[in-house]
Scaffold this active site. Sequence first.
Site, PDB file in Angstrom:
ATOM      1  N   HIS A 107       0.866  -1.181   0.000  1.00  9.85           N
ATOM      2  CA  HIS A 107       0.000   0.000   0.000  1.00  9.85           C
ATOM      3  C   HIS A 107       0.907   1.236   0.000  1.00  9.85           C
ATOM      4  O   HIS A 107       2.011   1.192   0.539  1.00  9.85           O
ATOM      5  CB  HIS A 107      -0.840  -0.055   1.281  1.00  9.85           C
ATOM      6  CG  HIS A 107      -1.904   0.980   1.391  1.00  9.85           C
ATOM      7  ND1 HIS A 107      -1.659   2.256   1.836  1.00  9.85           N
ATOM      8  CD2 HIS A 107      -3.241   0.922   1.141  1.00  9.85           C
ATOM      9  CE1 HIS A 107      -2.785   2.938   1.858  1.00  9.85           C
ATOM     10  NE2 HIS A 107      -3.766   2.155   1.436  1.00  9.85           N
TER      11      HIS A 107
ATOM     12  N   ASP B 271       2.860  -4.622   8.012  1.00  9.16           N
ATOM     13  CA  ASP B 271       1.667  -3.794   7.858  1.00  9.16           C
ATOM     14  C   ASP B 271       0.476  -4.735   7.983  1.00  9.16           C
ATOM     15  O   ASP B 271       0.168  -5.481   7.056  1.00  9.16           O
ATOM     16  CB  ASP B 271       1.726  -3.099   6.488  1.00  9.16           C
ATOM     17  CG  ASP B 271       0.386  -2.486   6.088  1.00  9.16           C
ATOM     18  OD1 ASP B 271      -0.588  -2.596   6.856  1.00  9.16           O
ATOM     19  OD2 ASP B 271       0.322  -1.913   4.988  1.00  9.16           O
TER      20      ASP B 271
ATOM     21  N   GLN C 196      -4.710  -5.283   6.859  1.00  8.97           N
ATOM     22  CA  GLN C 196      -5.697  -6.234   6.321  1.00  8.97           C
ATOM     23  C   GLN C 196      -5.604  -7.601   6.994  1.00  8.97           C
ATOM     24  O   GLN C 196      -6.269  -8.547   6.564  1.00  8.97           O
ATOM     25  CB  GLN C 196      -5.503  -6.406   4.803  1.00  8.97           C
ATOM     26  CG  GLN C 196      -5.640  -5.133   4.006  1.00  8.97           C
ATOM     27  CD  GLN C 196      -7.059  -4.578   3.978  1.00  8.97           C
ATOM     28  OE1 GLN C 196      -8.019  -5.264   4.336  1.00  8.97           O
ATOM     29  NE2 GLN C 196      -7.202  -3.340   3.572  1.00  8.97           N
TER      30      GLN C 196
ATOM     31  N   LYS D 251     -10.702  -0.644  10.147  1.00  8.25           N
ATOM     32  CA  LYS D 251     -10.852  -1.826   9.288  1.00  8.25           C
ATOM     33  C   LYS D 251     -11.242  -3.057  10.104  1.00  8.25           C
ATOM     34  O   LYS D 251     -11.274  -4.172   9.597  1.00  8.25           O
ATOM     35  CB  LYS D 251      -9.546  -2.094   8.539  1.00  8.25           C
ATOM     36  CG  LYS D 251      -9.246  -1.012   7.500  1.00  8.25           C
ATOM     37  CD  LYS D 251      -8.011  -1.340   6.712  1.00  8.25           C
ATOM     38  CE  LYS D 251      -7.413  -0.138   6.056  1.00  8.25           C
ATOM     39  NZ  LYS D 251      -8.131   0.329   4.873  1.00  8.25           N
TER      40      LYS D 251
ATOM     41  N   CYS E  40      -4.690   2.439  -3.769  1.00 10.19           N
ATOM     42  CA  CYS E  40      -3.482   2.956  -3.091  1.00 10.19           C
ATOM     43  C   CYS E  40      -2.306   2.001  -3.272  1.00 10.19           C
ATOM     44  O   CYS E  40      -1.530   1.764  -2.347  1.00 10.19           O
ATOM     45  CB  CYS E  40      -3.726   3.189  -1.604  1.00 10.19           C
ATOM     46  SG  CYS E  40      -4.972   4.420  -1.282  1.00 10.19           S
TER      47      CYS E  40
END
Length: 411
Positions: free
Chosen positions: A122, A199, A202, A225, A365
Site C-alpha cells: 500500500h 503492515d 488487512q 478496518k 493505493c
Amino acid sequence: MFDAKALKKDFPILDQQVNDEPLIYLDNAATTQKPQQVLDVLNKYYQEDNANVHRGVHTLAERATKDYEAAREKVRAFIHANETAEVLFTRGTTTSLNWLAQSYGMANLKAGDEIVISYMEHHSNIVPWQQVAKATGAKLVYLELTADGQLDMTDAKAKIGPKTKVLSIAHVSNVLGVTNPIKELADLVHQHGGIIIADGAQAVPHMTVDVQSLDVDFYAFSGHKMCGPTGIGVLYGKRQHLEKMEPVEFGGEMIDFVYDQESTWTELPWKFEAGTPNIAGAIALGAAVDYLTEIGMDQIHAYEEELTAYVMPKLQAIDGLTIYGPQSSDDRGAVIAFNLDSVHPHDLATAMDMQGVAVRAGHHCAQPLLRYLDVQSTARASFYFYNTIEEADQFVAAVIAAKEFFENGPI
Ligand code: PMP
C-alpha cells in the site's frame, strides 16, 4: 455455529436501501462498518465519561483514563503482545508507518543500507520509506511477486542480506488477498541483523495475530478496518526498540520534565503519544476488540475462507473476467480484485452501485502493484464476516447483469 446473517443485524447501517435495492457492502478493505455494540460505547463515552486523560484527579478524568488504558490492555491481549508499554495508539496504519520511518528509519539508516519492501505494498508502506531513502541515501529495494501474485520467496532470499536494515511488508495484501509468510521473513531478516515491520491493516481484522510468535519487531494496523472508528490505530513495537527510539511528536503528555531549553520524555508507551489522544476512538477500538473476540477470530477467518471458496469459482465462470492474484481460493483471503474485458472498472462499480452493491474501483493505493500487474485500475470486492452467502450470490448476479448491460445495452 457461525451465523453471518445474525451478526449482520448488529450493524444498523447495513439495514438500508441504496438505489432502491438492499445495500450489499463489499468495500471492507477500505473500511468496515461498526456494530451497535461499538456505537453504544462511543455514545456512552461522550454522554457519561468524557474528560481528558492522565492529568485530572476528578472522577470523570479517572474514569476516562481507566477506560483508555483498559482499551490498550484489550489491544495488547488481542495481538498477544508481551506488555501494554509496547502498544502505542496512533491515528492508523499510515501514522504508525510514518512514525517508524521518521523515528527508526532516520536514526538507523545511512548510505549503503537497504530498505526492503515488496511490489504489493500500500502507498502508506512505500512513500514514507522513499522519504527516508532520499534523506539518508539508503536504497529502496522491491521484492518481486510470482506469476500468480504471491511473494517470490526465492527473490526474497536473494535480496534480503547484510545490507537489509529494514524489511517492511504487508501481512495481507489489500489487492491480491495473499498472506505473506511473516515468521519466515522475520527469521530471514533477523539472521542478517535487520528488523521486520509488518503492515497488518488487512490481517488483524481477519485472523488471529500473535506478534510474539510472528517475531515481528513492529506491527501496524488501523481500528476502522476492524469494526472500530476512524482516527485510531496501533503501532506495536518490541520494548528494546521503542526504548531507544525518539518520539516523532512533541508536546504535552509525552514529557517528564520541561526546562527552558530542553526536556525529558516520560516512559513507554506515553513517550510517543503527544497531546490529547483520540480517547473515544481508543475506547471504542477496545469495544471492537471485545466484539471480535466474542465471535472468535478463528471463526471469522474460517468463515471468510468458506465465502472466498464459494464466490471465486462463480466469478471465474464469467466469460472475460480476470481475477488478480492467486486463482485458487486456498491461497488467498476474501479480497478479490478483478476486471471485465469489456467494461471499465469505474463503470462496473457504478453499475453495481445501481444494484445496491458497494465495490471499489481504482488503484487501491497500490500504484506500483498495478503497474507491475500491467493494469490501470481494477474493481475490488472485499468481504467481511457479516457478508452472507446470499449476498455473495447477489454480488455475482450483479456483475453478470452489469456485463450484459455494457455488452448488449439495456434490455
Ligand atoms: N496498508 C494496507 C494493506 C491497507 O489496506 C491500508 C488501508 N487501505 C493501509 C495500509 C492504510 O491504512 P489507513 O488508511 O487506515 O492508515
